[in-house]
Design a protein around this motif. Sequence first.
Motif, PDB file in Angstrom:
ATOM      1  N   ASN A   1      13.667   4.691 -60.074  1.00  0.00           N
ATOM      2  CA  ASN A   1      14.152   4.390 -58.725  1.00  0.00           C
ATOM      3  C   ASN A   1      15.648   4.641 -58.601  1.00  0.00           C
ATOM      4  OD1 ASN A   1      11.607   3.620 -57.878  1.00  0.00           O
ATOM      5  ND2 ASN A   1      11.930   1.448 -58.338  1.00  0.00           N
TER       6      ASN A   1
ATOM      7  N   GLU B   1      16.111   8.313 -58.493  1.00  0.00           N
ATOM      8  CA  GLU B   1      15.705   8.815 -57.173  1.00  0.00           C
ATOM      9  C   GLU B   1      16.722   8.422 -56.102  1.00  0.00           C
ATOM     10  OE1 GLU B   1      13.358  10.735 -54.308  1.00  0.00           O
ATOM     11  OE2 GLU B   1      13.425  10.830 -56.507  1.00  0.00           O
ATOM     12  N   SER B   2      17.208   7.162 -56.204  1.00  0.00           N
ATOM     13  CA  SER B   2      18.224   6.718 -55.241  1.00  0.00           C
ATOM     14  C   SER B   2      19.497   7.538 -55.372  1.00  0.00           C
ATOM     15  CB  SER B   2      18.531   5.234 -55.464  1.00  0.00           C
ATOM     16  OG  SER B   2      17.383   4.444 -55.266  1.00  0.00           O
TER      17      SER B   2
END
Length: 480
Positions: free
Chosen positions: A184, A187-188
């Motif tokens: 995450n 991805e962020s």
Amino acid sequence: MVCSVQAYFAGTAQIMWPMEPLLADAIQKSLNFLYTATALWFYAALFDLKSYYPRTLRVIHVLASINIVLFLAVVTRLMPYPATWVNLLYLGGMLLLLGISIRILRDRRYGNVLFIASLWVNGMPILPAILKNLGVPWAPSITIMDNLILWPLISLVLVTLGMVKFAKNEAEKKLLAKDLALRNSQESERILDQRVSERTQQLEQSNHRLKLEIAERETLHHQLQGALTRKRELMAAQRQFFAMASHEFRTPLAIIDATAQRLALSHELEAEQAARSEQAAEKLAESENASTTLNAMSKIRRATLRMSRMIDNFLNMDKLELVNVPDAITLELIDLRQLILANAEHYRSLTNHSINLDLPDNAVMVLCDPYMINLVISNLIDNAIKYSTMGTALEIALSEVKGQAQIQVRDAGSGIAADQLEKIFEKYFRGSDNKQIQGTGLGLHVSRKIAESHDGSLTVSSEVGIGSTLVFSLPLSESG
């Protein structure tokens, strides 16, 4: 497991605190209560009843508390050892835990299978002995103390395996959570980088558009500056033309007015002499000719006055519409009564209307531009004369009202319609019912502009068929 736990606690107590045989036996037997309470709390924690079955957890707390109270009562000899209670409480606790385990399996919480197996391995061999102790006829003839150590060991191994599996699952969950958090985060970060890149492109595009807009505005600014410069030049040329035209017109107009005035005076003297002469018949004709000439001279003077005032209105309109002209208004301290008297006397010689004055005894001093205020008074009187019914009188009143010098000019004309009361102050406006009356439609417009430039006002009130009243107000001079 029960036998080993009891033996351990009893042996430890005998070693640390030597005691009477009866007391030692009571303590050893009462440890069954402590074991039951411990088992209830232990399996309640393993099955996580607090999260899934909070009501059942409250029942276990009550049952465990009863076991603790009985344990303390037996140890302190407040009551004898209740063998029946031991068996009943253990049976009730075991049946409750078995029921909870069945409910857990029904709810498909298979992560607790090893804990459930340890409960069954630990409890199932003891249940027949408890039933026998309670006098159940079909129960096997064994006692709690006859159980082998094998079942508690198997139960302990199963609990240990369950704890290991639980710890392993928790570790895997943490690893998965860390891995998910890492993905995450990556991805962020990727999305953030993409947004930063997109935002950078947008800012570059906005900056480019802003530069183009600035360049366009600079171009428009230069064009506007050029247009303003040309406008100023044209306005300067216009003012110069009006000034020149005014000077060129004023001189012949003044000559015409002065000549007409002298001719009128001359004919008035001849008419008086003719009236006193003996040759009455002959001189009467000359007197009638003189009267006709006087009327003609009066018309000439009114026409020259109208042209002069028209020039003044045009010049003052141009002056008042300019911006930041320091010398647009020249202020002097004057007495309004003198301006009204001079204008009234002048117009009495040019019209058949009578002009009635209502002036105060004391001077009414205002700080103003005498030329402009004189033009306003002249415009108001001329306007009243033009729109008054033939043979009626004009009324001019001067008063002081709440720190204002107020001039009222009343006529007895046809009046103004309500929907045209404010329109008469518009530039070049002429009433639809007054097209036959000569005028430029500038007099009242310029007069209001002059009033406002002096922090004053010009208003009108009217009744159709009765007449109109124009009210011109100026601030009184503090020194006056």
